[in-house]
Scaffold this motif. Structure first.
Motif, PDB file in Angstrom:
ATOM      1  N   GLU A  11       0.826  -1.201   0.000  1.00  0.00           N
ATOM      2  CA  GLU A  11       0.000   0.000   0.000  1.00  0.00           C
ATOM      3  C   GLU A  11       0.866   1.260   0.000  1.00  0.00           C
ATOM      4  O   GLU A  11       2.004   1.240   0.484  1.00  0.00           O
ATOM      5  CB  GLU A  11      -0.942   0.001   1.196  1.00  0.00           C
ATOM      6  N   PRO A  12       0.377   2.369  -0.558  1.00  0.00           N
ATOM      7  CA  PRO A  12       1.156   3.616  -0.577  1.00  0.00           C
ATOM      8  C   PRO A  12       1.443   4.099   0.842  1.00  0.00           C
ATOM      9  O   PRO A  12       0.629   3.918   1.752  1.00  0.00           O
ATOM     10  CB  PRO A  12       0.223   4.595  -1.313  1.00  0.00           C
ATOM     11  N   ALA A  13       2.602   4.710   1.019  1.00  0.00           N
ATOM     12  CA  ALA A  13       2.934   5.309   2.315  1.00  0.00           C
ATOM     13  C   ALA A  13       2.062   6.547   2.518  1.00  0.00           C
ATOM     14  O   ALA A  13       1.776   7.285   1.575  1.00  0.00           O
ATOM     15  CB  ALA A  13       4.407   5.680   2.356  1.00  0.00           C
ATOM     16  N   THR A  14       1.653   6.785   3.740  1.00  0.00           N
ATOM     17  CA  THR A  14       0.761   7.891   4.049  1.00  0.00           C
ATOM     18  C   THR A  14       1.553   9.153   4.401  1.00  0.00           C
ATOM     19  O   THR A  14       2.530   9.091   5.148  1.00  0.00           O
ATOM     20  CB  THR A  14      -0.168   7.534   5.222  1.00  0.00           C
ATOM     21  N   ILE A  15       1.118  10.284   3.831  1.00  0.00           N
ATOM     22  CA  ILE A  15       1.684  11.597   4.153  1.00  0.00           C
ATOM     23  C   ILE A  15       0.599  12.430   4.804  1.00  0.00           C
ATOM     24  O   ILE A  15      -0.496  12.578   4.256  1.00  0.00           O
ATOM     25  CB  ILE A  15       2.172  12.344   2.896  1.00  0.00           C
ATOM     26  N   VAL A  16       0.895  12.996   5.965  1.00  0.00           N
ATOM     27  CA  VAL A  16       0.002  13.971   6.583  1.00  0.00           C
ATOM     28  C   VAL A  16       0.445  15.361   6.114  1.00  0.00           C
ATOM     29  O   VAL A  16       1.587  15.761   6.342  1.00  0.00           O
ATOM     30  CB  VAL A  16       0.032  13.886   8.115  1.00  0.00           C
ATOM     31  N   LEU A  17      -0.456  16.076   5.441  1.00  0.00           N
ATOM     32  CA  LEU A  17      -0.181  17.425   4.945  1.00  0.00           C
ATOM     33  C   LEU A  17      -0.731  18.454   5.933  1.00  0.00           C
ATOM     34  O   LEU A  17      -1.890  18.363   6.346  1.00  0.00           O
ATOM     35  CB  LEU A  17      -0.842  17.645   3.590  1.00  0.00           C
TER      36      LEU A  17
END
Length: 224
Positions: A11-17
């Motif tokens: 799964e794609p890595a998560t980025i918190v913006l």
């Protein structure tokens, strides 16, 4: 390997913006789209009221939001004040999933422009909010001592309202001086041809952010 482990590996890595002052998070849509373009990342925006509440309030809410993601890898990307919120949050805890952080045009060593607004305008401190007053006006020199890799992108195109309130007599992005973005202990720092708000729509900023999140360094001409 369990099915759950296989899912986490693919799964794609998560980025918190995290957005900056006077913003709501909608301004991050172009950056979010570019960060997600190659399928390696999934970006989720965190919104907070920049003019009300203290830095402690913003940090508490960000940490709660980050922990709720329930993912194996968690990156952070913050613009301007958002980068300061991220830095303060990461200073408080080591229990988040592993990942990296990129701070875009964040005034990590105070802000001459913010100091000028507070000094020149009758309600200057009120329109900046408590977090900016604490972090950018009455602040001490900062350094990073945590374990997470932090990369910093500064801008050098000096068009912006900051010039109306302060003598920005060195390289700057129209709001924040390049020297104000430096953070001893950070993994990497790069200066790009962009303005402060232009970082949010810059393809180069997005590319460099993705590169750092993958590699732990920015992409330069000497990079293979």
């Amino acid at each position: 390997m369990s099915n759950e482990s296989k899912r986490h590996d693919t799964e794609p890595a998560t980025i918190v913006l995290v957005h900056g002052l006077w913003m709501s998070g909608l301004q991050l849509k172009i950056l979010q789209h570019r960060l997600e373009a190659d399928g390696d990342f999934r970006a989720v925006p965190f919104s907070y009221p920049t003019l009300s509440g203290s830095m402690s309030d913003h940090v508490r809410d960000l940490l709660e939001f980050a922990r709720a993601q329930n993912v194996p890898k968690l990156h952070f990307v913050g613009h301007s004040l958002g980068g300061l919120v991220i830095l303060r949050a990461l200073e408080l805890t080591d229990d988040l999933p592993p990942g990296r952080a990129v701070l875009l045009g964040s005034p990590l060593q105070g802000s001459r422009a913010a100091q000028g607004v507070a000094r020149v305008l009758p309600f200057g401190k009120a329109i900046l909010g408590a977090a900016i007053n604490a972090e950018c006006i009455d602040c001490q020199p900062r350094e990073w001592r945590g374990h997470r890799d932090i990369g910093i992108i500064a801008g050098s195109v000096g068009f912006g309202l900051g010039r109306l309130f302060a003598d920005l007599d060195a390289d700057h992005d129209g709001t924040v001086l390049v020297e104000e973005t430096r953070l001893p202990g950070a993994r990497d720092h790069i200066v790009l041809r962009t303005t402060h708000t232009g970082m949010l729509v810059s393809a180069e900023v997005a590319e460099q952010t993705r590169w750092f999140l993958r590699e732990g360094r920015f992409k330069r001409s000497s990079t293979p």
